[in-house]
Write a protein that holds these residues in place. Structure first.
Motif, PDB file in Angstrom:
ATOM      1  N   PHE A   1      17.985  31.510 -38.391  1.00 11.32           N
ATOM      2  CA  PHE A   1      16.880  30.583 -38.169  1.00 11.32           C
ATOM      3  C   PHE A   1      16.868  30.193 -36.692  1.00 11.32           C
ATOM      4  N   THR A   2      15.727  30.452 -36.029  1.00  8.84           N
ATOM      5  CA  THR A   2      15.623  30.165 -34.603  1.00  8.84           C
ATOM      6  C   THR A   2      14.302  29.463 -34.322  1.00  8.84           C
ATOM      7  N   SER A   3      14.287  28.805 -33.175  1.00  8.06           N
ATOM      8  CA  SER A   3      13.073  28.124 -32.747  1.00  8.06           C
ATOM      9  C   SER A   3      13.102  28.021 -31.228  1.00  8.06           C
ATOM     10  N   GLN A   4      11.906  28.132 -30.602  1.00  9.93           N
ATOM     11  CA  GLN A   4      11.818  27.993 -29.162  1.00  9.93           C
ATOM     12  C   GLN A   4      10.390  27.629 -28.765  1.00  9.93           C
TER      13      GLN A   4
ATOM     14  N   LYS B   1      18.249  22.302 -24.607  1.00  9.92           N
ATOM     15  CA  LYS B   1      17.121  22.645 -23.736  1.00  9.92           C
ATOM     16  C   LYS B   1      17.570  23.729 -22.770  1.00  9.92           C
ATOM     17  N   ILE B   2      17.308  24.963 -23.124  1.00  7.17           N
ATOM     18  CA  ILE B   2      17.740  26.102 -22.327  1.00  7.17           C
ATOM     19  C   ILE B   2      16.515  26.943 -21.976  1.00  7.17           C
TER      20      ILE B   2
ATOM     21  N   ASN C   1      13.940  25.195 -24.860  1.00 11.77           N
ATOM     22  CA  ASN C   1      14.313  24.460 -26.074  1.00 11.77           C
ATOM     23  C   ASN C   1      14.728  25.420 -27.187  1.00 11.77           C
ATOM     24  N   MET C   2      15.925  25.932 -27.061  1.00  8.56           N
ATOM     25  CA  MET C   2      16.408  26.932 -28.018  1.00  8.56           C
ATOM     26  C   MET C   2      17.146  26.254 -29.170  1.00  8.56           C
ATOM     27  N   TYR C   3      16.846  26.731 -30.388  1.00 11.73           N
ATOM     28  CA  TYR C   3      17.558  26.316 -31.592  1.00 11.73           C
ATOM     29  C   TYR C   3      17.964  27.583 -32.340  1.00 11.73           C
TER      30      TYR C   3
ATOM     31  N   SER D   1      24.390  26.735 -19.717  1.00 15.76           N
ATOM     32  CA  SER D   1      23.786  26.932 -21.039  1.00 15.76           C
ATOM     33  C   SER D   1      24.655  27.817 -21.917  1.00 15.76           C
ATOM     34  N   LEU D   2      25.180  28.923 -21.346  1.00 15.87           N
ATOM     35  CA  LEU D   2      26.049  29.804 -22.138  1.00 15.87           C
ATOM     36  C   LEU D   2      27.367  29.118 -22.472  1.00 15.87           C
TER      37      LEU D   2
END
Length: 804
Positions: A168-171, A209-210, A196-198, A266-267
């Protein structure tokens, strides 16, 4: 320059013509927009499989030379779902047409733009999806009036739920330009720029927030999935990625060149779950990774080359200032292998070079060949010592090792079994400062292997000379596993030991024996001089043995207080603590020095000022010890067989009180050639059985008890003839004494009770003594003064007194 002017003039008129044409076309379609809108809506209604809600429809020319029909406030539900949710909700939806097609009445929909909203794309476990909103025959051929070839996104929240793999992802997609094809498969190609990566998978949960972007090529067929990312970025880290799935077989390739992976903020957040104990600064990584999955097993192969400016291992407080590594890794079926073909690191003034390999199958195998060179403080930091270590001198070490961490052996799941270990340490003129202590090693050459180490070394500890000749086994295991046992045999010589032999600023509640918990000992210890406060011993020799939890001395000998002591016993470890058990042999110990050396045993009644003589005998005792090995004297139990020669008791208050009672002064200074007795200590009470004192004053018999609080209860038997003799000797009056003595003589029994500071004297009884043997066989030395009376041998009097 004439041609330039002509070209500029031609371009000007072409531009004017284009503007006139565009204006004319725009004016034409402005009056025809209702017709265009109706045609588009009619065509959509013919081919949509789900209803779409819109608030407003208009025509826009801002995408010239295309004509766009703009739908405002659009809502669209999912397809192929029993209880559909929203698939799409946007502020504006653009459908673009070629102007020429519209002129001829052809409304071919091949470009769509979405602006300000969100969409939720789903892949279900049966392989179906929720975004097939057009009828199947609509997308089956390229001649269909609806064939979406371009998809533009502007500020769209894109959510993907793949129930097949629980991903499950979101951006938030800011901008994207995608080429699309919907026929037998979904094909999306283009670029995006998002934030905004999930991400949530069975193993990962991440939200932050990437900023990230990529040029992508995505194909989703019936039995085939392919995702290719080129020039992808997460913040400023760049990489390429290719993922494919065909017939339930997954394959992934990842590549990056000279990128900050571990120090990328971020990583770092993404990797924190797996590298929470490490902090990395300014890394430069090049890596190629290829992974292939068959059924449920992954096979991963990689090559890498990296450098790090700083690495901090917070778990062990190890800091590496510079690190370079080159090698490869392989993972398959829960086993992995990492090979560092080149390894170079620097920590403070320490350098490490060599190779390292790590394997994990049923057990972990670590194989290395390292060269270490550095100064003491650098080596200490590299080893993760928490205490302060500094000094001068260079240490060189060559280490070769192979360790297998067997997770199925015995109770200890991390037992380290060395298959190979060799370490050679060399140094010249090494001076160390460890906390507040100074160590000097003139020459160090140690060779440690799997069998152990022969530690033959001369060194100085705080200016005290130490000579060690020890054989140590199990050191290799202990270096990497503190639960392993170490066996130590040999000789340890110390010229002088005192309270400053080793100074530690740290306070610890653990017992000094805790450091020996995993140690087996068979060591001969020799100490020239031992000094602690007023206690000074010389020529100390001890055979120290430790098996299991007991520390044994066989025996411990020393010279002290003008005599010798020999002890044989052990310190026994029990659930309640520690107990010192053993037997001590004393030979001609000076009583005055003994009392002074032990600070009069922390009491003021009987001190070094009151006692003289030589003490000999044996003491069998059991003495509980506290955690820091301080003795708990109040719980001691002992049996003592003692002899005092050439003894003297001076100004001892109970004897002074007895002298005052008997009205004689000689008990202020009692001298005797020899005194023998067996004492017993139990329950904080000294039990004194009846024994004889033959002194220069009175011959007497004494028995009783003496508590640790100095409460006394003595019974003293005095020879009546001695009392009368002393009274006549010092011209004491006998007018109040009436006694009668038979042929065996008479004895007076007196009780001394109370405390040693305030003794109470009272008579017990007067009795005739009939003894088979003569009580006082040793004759007294007659006074040199002939005027002194002689001691009577028989008295015609009967002795009486008031017992009250």
């Amino acid at each position: 320059m004439n041609w330039i002017k002509k070209a500029f003039k031609a371009a000007f008129w072409i531009g004017i013509a284009f503007l006139l044409l565009a204006g004319g076309v725009s004016l034409y379609f402005y009056y025809q927009k209702d017709k265009v809108i109706q045609a588009v809506i009619r065509q959509l209604n013919d081919h949509l499989a789900v209803p779409i809600e819109v608030y407003k429809v208009d025509v826009s020319f801002k995408h010239f030379p295309h004509l766009a029909v703009v739908f405002t406030q659009v809502r669209c539900t999912e397809s192929t779902v029993e209880n559909p949710e929203l698939l799409l909700k946007v502020e504006n939806l653009y459908i673009k047409f070629s102007l020429l097609d519209v002129v001829y009445g052809r409304y071919y929909i091949n470009e769509i733009g979405l602006e300000n909203g969100y969409t939720h794309i789903k892949f279900f476990e049966d392989g179906s999806n929720n975004f097939t909103i057009f009828k199947t025959d609509t997308l089956s051929t390229t001649t269909s009036p609806i064939n979406i070839e371009k998809l533009y996104l502007n500020n769209i929240q894109v959510t993907l739920s793949d129930f097949r793999d629980k991903i499950f992802t979101s951006q938030q997609v800011f901008t994207s330009d995608l080429s699309t094809s919907f026929s037998d498969s979904v094909h999306i190609k283009g670029f995006w720029n998002a934030q905004n990566m999930y991400v949530r998978t069975p193993d990962i949960l991440f939200e932050d927030k990437i900023s990230h972007s990529a040029v992508c090529d995505f194909i989703n067929g019936q039995d085939f999935i392919s995702l290719k990312l080129e020039n992808a970025t997460i913040d400023r880290a760049k990489f390429d990625l290719i993922f494919t799935r065909e017939n339930s077989k997954d394959e992934l390739s990842f590549e990056c060149q000279n990128q900050k992976i571990f120090s990328n903020p971020s990583l770092q957040k993404i990797l924190s779950k797996y590298l929470s104990d490490f902090k990395v600064k300014n890394d430069n990584i090049s890596a190629k990774i290829h992974a292939k999955k068959s059924a449920d097993n992954w096979a991963i192969t990689s090559t890498f080359n990296g450098s790090f400016q700083k690495v901090l291992w917070t778990k062990s407080d190890i800091q590496i200032d510079e690190l370079k590594a080159k090698g490869s890794a392989h993972y398959e079926s829960n086993s992995f292998e990492i090979k560092l073909s080149e390894l170079a690191g620097r920590s403070a003034s320490t350098e490490v070079t060599g190779t390292l390999a790590i394997q994990k199958q049923k057990s972990n195998l670590i194989d290395g060949n390292l060269a270490v060179k550095g100064e003491p403080n650098g080596l200490a930091k590299l080893a993760g010592f928490s205490q302060s270590v500094s000094g001068q001198g260079a240490v060189n070490a060559q280490v070769q090792f192979r360790y297998r961490m067997d997770e199925s052996t015995g109770r200890n799941k991390n037992l380290v079994l060395p298959e190979k270990f060799e370490c050679v340490l060399r140094s010249e003129r090494l001076n160390l400062q460890i906390e507040n202590n100074s160590l000097s090693i003139p020459a160090l050459h140690l060779s440690i292997d799997k069998q152990g180490v022969n530690f033959q070394q001369r060194l100085s500890v705080n200016d005290r000379n130490v000579n060690a000749d020890l054989q140590i086994k199990g050191l290799a295991e202990w270096l990497v596993d503190s639960t392993a046992f170490v066996e130590v045999r040999g000789v340890l010589e110390i010229d002088a030991y005192d309270e400053n032999f080793w100074k530690s600023s740290a306070t610890s509640s653990s017992s000094p024996l805790a450091a020996l918990d995993r140690t087996l000992l068979d060591v001969q210890i020799e100490i020239g001089t031992y000094t602690v406060k007023q206690l000074k011993c010389t020529d100390i020799q001890a055979k120290v043995l430790k098996q299991d939890k007991n520390l044994e001395f066989r025996p411990l000998t020393m010279n002290l207080f003008g005599g010798t002591l020999e002890f044989e016993g052990n310190i026994n470890t029990t659930t309640a603590g520690y107990t010192l058990n053993g037997k001590t042999q004393l030979r001609r110990i000076d009583l005055t020095q003994l009392m002074l050396g032990f600070n009069n045993f922390e009491q003021k009644t009987l001190t070094h000022k009151n006692l003289q003589g030589k003490l000999s005998g044996t003491v069998q005792f059991s003495l509980p010890l506290a955690a820091d090995l301080d003795p708990d004297v109040r719980r001691i139990s002992a049996e003592m067989d003692l002899r005092v020669q050439n003894g003297r008791l001076i100004d001892f208050e109970p004897m002074d009180a007895l002298g005052r009672f008997a009205d004689v002064d000689v008990l202020k200074d009692i001298r005797f050639d020899e005194l023998n007795n067996r004492l017993k200590i139990e329950n904080q009470l000294i039990l004194i059985p009846q024994f004889e004192i033959r002194s220069n004053a009175l011959n007497l018999i004494l028995e009783g008890t003496h508590s640790f609080e100095n409460a006394i209860d003595y019974k003293v038997g005095l020879s009546l003839s001695d009392v009368l003799y002393q009274k006549r000797k010092y011209s004491r009056s006998l007018s109040d004494v009436v006694f009668e003595e038979d042929e065996n003589g008479a004895r007076i029994w007196i009780r001394i009770s109370g405390t040693t500071d305030e003794p109470k004297i009272s008579p017990i009884k007067a009795e005739l003594v009939r003894s088979r043997n003569q009580l006082f066989s040793k004759p007294k030395q007659e006074p040199s003064d002939s005027t002194q009376p002689t001691k009577p041998t028989k008295s015609p009097f009967k002795f009486e007194w008031d017992e009250n």
